[in-house]
Design a protein around this motif. Structure first.
Motif, PDB file in Angstrom:
ATOM      1  N   MET A 192       0.831  -1.243  -0.004  1.00 51.81           N
ATOM      2  CA  MET A 192       0.090   0.143   0.100  1.00 51.81           C
ATOM      3  C   MET A 192       0.887   1.228  -0.025  1.00 51.81           C
ATOM      4  O   MET A 192       1.889   1.174   0.672  1.00 51.81           O
ATOM      5  N   THR A 193       0.455   2.092  -0.865  1.00 51.85           N
ATOM      6  CA  THR A 193       1.246   3.543  -0.806  1.00 51.85           C
ATOM      7  C   THR A 193       1.305   4.134   0.369  1.00 51.85           C
ATOM      8  O   THR A 193       0.052   4.367   1.172  1.00 51.85           O
ATOM      9  N   LYS A 194       2.544   4.488   0.718  1.00 51.11           N
ATOM     10  CA  LYS A 194       2.341   5.521   1.924  1.00 51.11           C
ATOM     11  C   LYS A 194       2.516   7.002   1.552  1.00 51.11           C
ATOM     12  O   LYS A 194       2.927   7.257   0.817  1.00 51.11           O
ATOM     13  N   TYR A 195       1.580   7.572   2.328  1.00 55.23           N
ATOM     14  CA  TYR A 195       1.469   9.208   2.082  1.00 55.23           C
ATOM     15  C   TYR A 195       2.167  10.065   3.191  1.00 55.23           C
ATOM     16  O   TYR A 195       1.891   9.781   4.498  1.00 55.23           O
ATOM     17  N   ILE A 196       2.614  10.925   2.866  1.00 56.88           N
ATOM     18  CA  ILE A 196       3.252  11.980   3.809  1.00 56.88           C
ATOM     19  C   ILE A 196       2.766  13.340   3.836  1.00 56.88           C
ATOM     20  O   ILE A 196       2.493  13.976   2.745  1.00 56.88           O
ATOM     21  N   PRO A 197       2.138  13.889   4.955  1.00 56.27           N
ATOM     22  CA  PRO A 197       1.681  14.862   5.233  1.00 56.27           C
ATOM     23  C   PRO A 197       2.828  16.210   5.507  1.00 56.27           C
ATOM     24  O   PRO A 197       3.762  15.698   5.752  1.00 56.27           O
ATOM     25  N   THR A 198       2.432  17.185   4.790  1.00 60.19           N
ATOM     26  CA  THR A 198       3.289  18.480   4.711  1.00 60.19           C
ATOM     27  C   THR A 198       2.474  19.696   5.440  1.00 60.19           C
ATOM     28  O   THR A 198       1.485  20.043   4.779  1.00 60.19           O
ATOM     29  N   ILE A 199       3.152  20.213   6.112  1.00 63.70           N
ATOM     30  CA  ILE A 199       1.966  21.382   6.890  1.00 63.70           C
ATOM     31  C   ILE A 199       2.920  22.706   7.115  1.00 63.70           C
ATOM     32  O   ILE A 199       4.210  22.488   7.319  1.00 63.70           O
ATOM     33  N   GLY A 200       2.362  23.682   6.660  1.00 59.09           N
ATOM     34  CA  GLY A 200       2.896  24.922   6.892  1.00 59.09           C
ATOM     35  C   GLY A 200       1.885  25.774   7.672  1.00 59.09           C
ATOM     36  O   GLY A 200       0.626  25.815   7.491  1.00 59.09           O
ATOM     37  N   LEU A 201       2.324  26.643   8.651  1.00 58.16           N
ATOM     38  CA  LEU A 201       1.442  27.607   9.405  1.00 58.16           C
ATOM     39  C   LEU A 201       1.764  29.102   9.152  1.00 58.16           C
ATOM     40  O   LEU A 201       2.679  29.463   8.844  1.00 58.16           O
ATOM     41  N   GLU A 202       0.608  29.762   9.271  1.00 55.49           N
ATOM     42  CA  GLU A 202       0.653  30.984   9.090  1.00 55.49           C
ATOM     43  C   GLU A 202       0.031  31.570  10.524  1.00 55.49           C
ATOM     44  O   GLU A 202      -1.067  31.406  10.862  1.00 55.49           O
ATOM     45  N   VAL A 203       0.835  32.141  11.435  1.00 52.05           N
ATOM     46  CA  VAL A 203       0.622  32.575  12.663  1.00 52.05           C
ATOM     47  C   VAL A 203       0.242  34.186  12.955  1.00 52.05           C
ATOM     48  O   VAL A 203       1.279  34.732  12.479  1.00 52.05           O
ATOM     49  N   HIS A 204      -0.727  34.616  13.332  1.00 47.07           N
ATOM     50  CA  HIS A 204      -1.080  35.947  13.359  1.00 47.07           C
ATOM     51  C   HIS A 204      -0.919  36.548  14.811  1.00 47.07           C
ATOM     52  O   HIS A 204      -1.788  35.779  15.831  1.00 47.07           O
ATOM     53  N   ILE A 205      -0.105  37.201  15.173  1.00 43.74           N
ATOM     54  CA  ILE A 205       0.143  37.835  16.344  1.00 43.74           C
ATOM     55  C   ILE A 205      -0.206  39.151  16.798  1.00 43.74           C
ATOM     56  O   ILE A 205       0.278  40.079  16.183  1.00 43.74           O
ATOM     57  N   GLN A 206      -1.190  39.448  17.458  1.00 48.80           N
ATOM     58  CA  GLN A 206      -1.630  40.845  17.736  1.00 48.80           C
ATOM     59  C   GLN A 206      -0.737  41.522  18.970  1.00 48.80           C
ATOM     60  O   GLN A 206      -0.258  40.684  19.779  1.00 48.80           O
ATOM     61  N   LEU A 207      -0.234  42.519  18.520  1.00 46.22           N
ATOM     62  CA  LEU A 207       0.824  43.208  19.371  1.00 46.22           C
ATOM     63  C   LEU A 207       0.055  44.112  20.507  1.00 46.22           C
ATOM     64  O   LEU A 207      -0.875  44.658  20.109  1.00 46.22           O
TER      65      LEU A 207
END
Length: 474
Positions: free
Chosen positions: A1-16
């Motif tokens: 069975m094919t193995k699938y790899i997840p790739t994750i990128g985050l965009e984090v919004h930080i109020q100052l």
């Protein structure tokens, strides 16, 4: 069975946490009555001009320095053009071409999460959908609040690492004191981009973005669900639609919000009403010199002082606790004992009262005196934690030694007194004494319990144990 790899990128919004908004003097306050922290400038009335908030720029630079970013020496703001009811100008002022911070990385355990950039921008207003059945309301108090948007490279491959990264960023923000990092209030917000591809594939799969997650737990759960959903689609040879999805905390599932266009045409162009601005070497040096110690600095020092890494992690969890324990280490004789006290009885009392260490009456010097009493075998740990510590929390004028004396809790080291108590216990339990001498050595614990109870804990446990064993073996 094919193995699938997840790739994750985050965009984090930080109020100052600046006193005013990023381009005008309107108050930056959470919880105000709707549409009270606004002005002609934040509502973009004709003829109004923006002015950049210096404190917001300094806060962004501090965040960049903490994340080992390269700080831009010259930059400008762009207009990001799109229409939405919570955007009073019809465009957002952001940094597209010249982000204030580039590159950098943040460590989580033994993994390093690479960053693409950190840029400054203004926040949008807030749409409210549950106050009227016929239409939505909009509160512009948040419009113009300064934001740092932190963007990671697509290098995260596990949902738990995404949650750990967010927790790490919140610690950085709080130790720098540039924001409160409260996800429930929206001060820290995260969008996650997830794609799935067969193992070894040179290309990433179709990207799906998840929005509106207000806790680390929800971020992790939403990503885990999305990984399973996309994997199932690929295994069934179905197409993954590139779209924006939302997370439903009740069902634990994501659902489609809108499909993504191949290319967003925001028609970026430099903001004509703001000049380019520079960060001089002298300014950067001053900001660098004003950087506070961060949680990983405290953790490293605690470990150097002999504290276990897991305990050091807990002690450096919040800035107030880290500073408190750091000061405590200067005035106690046993730093490991101090760590056990803070992580154990002290945190338990704080949790029961629902307060932080700075909100308590327990000064560093008074706790140190109590810890040293136990270390010097003048008071037992159980008595100190159960009988003396609560009084120190309630009465800011009480001292550990005075409380111990007033309650007659100081350990009595006179051997003859201990011997007399032992004989009294033996007379009460002659059959137990006989059983012990016939080989039931496990009864020693019972005798020790009786001895400590009869003495109200006022006996040095080690000395009591030695005398008890000697008497039983006589």
């Amino acid at each position: 069975m094919t193995k699938y790899i997840p790739t994750i990128g985050l965009e984090v919004h930080i109020q100052l946490s600046t006193a005013s908004k990023i381009f005008c003097a309107d108050a930056n306050e959470y919880g105000s009555e709707p549409n009270t922290n606004i002005s002609e400038i934040s509502l973009a009335h004709p003829g109004t001009l923006p002015k950049l908030n210096k404190k917001a720029v300094e806060s962004a630079i501090k965040l960049g320095l903490a994340c080992n970013c390269e700080i831009a020496k010259e930059m400008f703001f762009d207009r990001k053009n799109y229409f939405y009811p919570d955007l009073p100008k019809g465009y957002q002022l952001t940094q597209d071409k010249t982000p204030i911070c580039s590159g950098g990385e943040v460590s989580i355990g033994d993994k390093k999460i690479a960053l693409t950039k950190i840029h400054l921008e203004e926040d949008a207003g807030k749409l409210i959908h549950d106050q009227n059945e016929e239409f939505s309301c909009v509160d512009y108090n948040r419009a113009g609040v300064p934001l740092c948007e932190l963007v990671t490279e697509p290098v995260i491959h596990e949902a738990k690492d995404a949650a750990l990264f967010l927790a790490e960023i919140r610690k950085v923000v709080r130790f720098l004191e540039i924001g409160d990092g409260d996800m429930e209030k929206g001060s820290l917000r995260c969008d996650a981009n997830i794609s799935i591809a067969p193992e070894g594939s040179p290309e990433l799969g179709s990207k799906v973005e998840i929005k509106n997650m207000n806790s680390f737990k929800h971020v992790q759960k939403a990503i885990e669900y999305e990984i399973k959903r996309q994997t199932s689609l690929l295994q069934s040879q179905e197409e993954i639609i590139s779209e924006t999805r939302l997370y439903d905390i009740d069902s634990g599932e994501t659902y489609g919000m809108r499909t993504k266009e191949e290319l967003n045409d925001y028609r970026y162009f430099p903001e004509p009403d703001l000049c380019r601005f520079e960060v001089s070497e002298e300014q950067l040096k001053q900001i660098s010199q004003s950087m506070p110690r961060l949680h990983w600095d405290y953790k490293a020092e605690f470990i150097k002082n002999g504290i276990k890494p897991t305990d050091a992690e807990i002690l450096a969890e919040t800035k107030n606790l880290a500073i408190y324990f750091d000061s405590l280490c200067d005035v106690v004789t046993d730093k490991k004992a101090a760590a056990n006290w803070v992580i154990g009885p002290v945190k338990s009392h704080l949790n029961n009262r629902g307060i932080s260490i700075v909100e308590s009456n327990l000064s560093v010097d008074r706790l140190a005196e109590l810890i040293n009493l136990v270390t010097d075998n003048r008071v037992s740990f159980s008595i100190a934690s159960s009988s003396i510590l609560p009084i120190l929390f309630e009465d800011e004028n009480a001292t550990a030694e005075n409380v111990a004396k007033d309650l007659n809790l100081l350990i009595d080291n006179a051997s003859e007194d201990v011997d007399q108590l032992i004989q009294t216990i033996f007379e009460k339990h002659p059959e137990k004494v006989k059983a012990y001498k016939n080989g039931k050595k496990g009864l020693l614990g019972m005798f020790m319990g009786e001895l400590m109870r009869e003495s109200n804990g006022k006996i040095d446990p080690k000395k009591a144990n030695d005398l008890l064993v000697a008497a039983l073996n006589h």
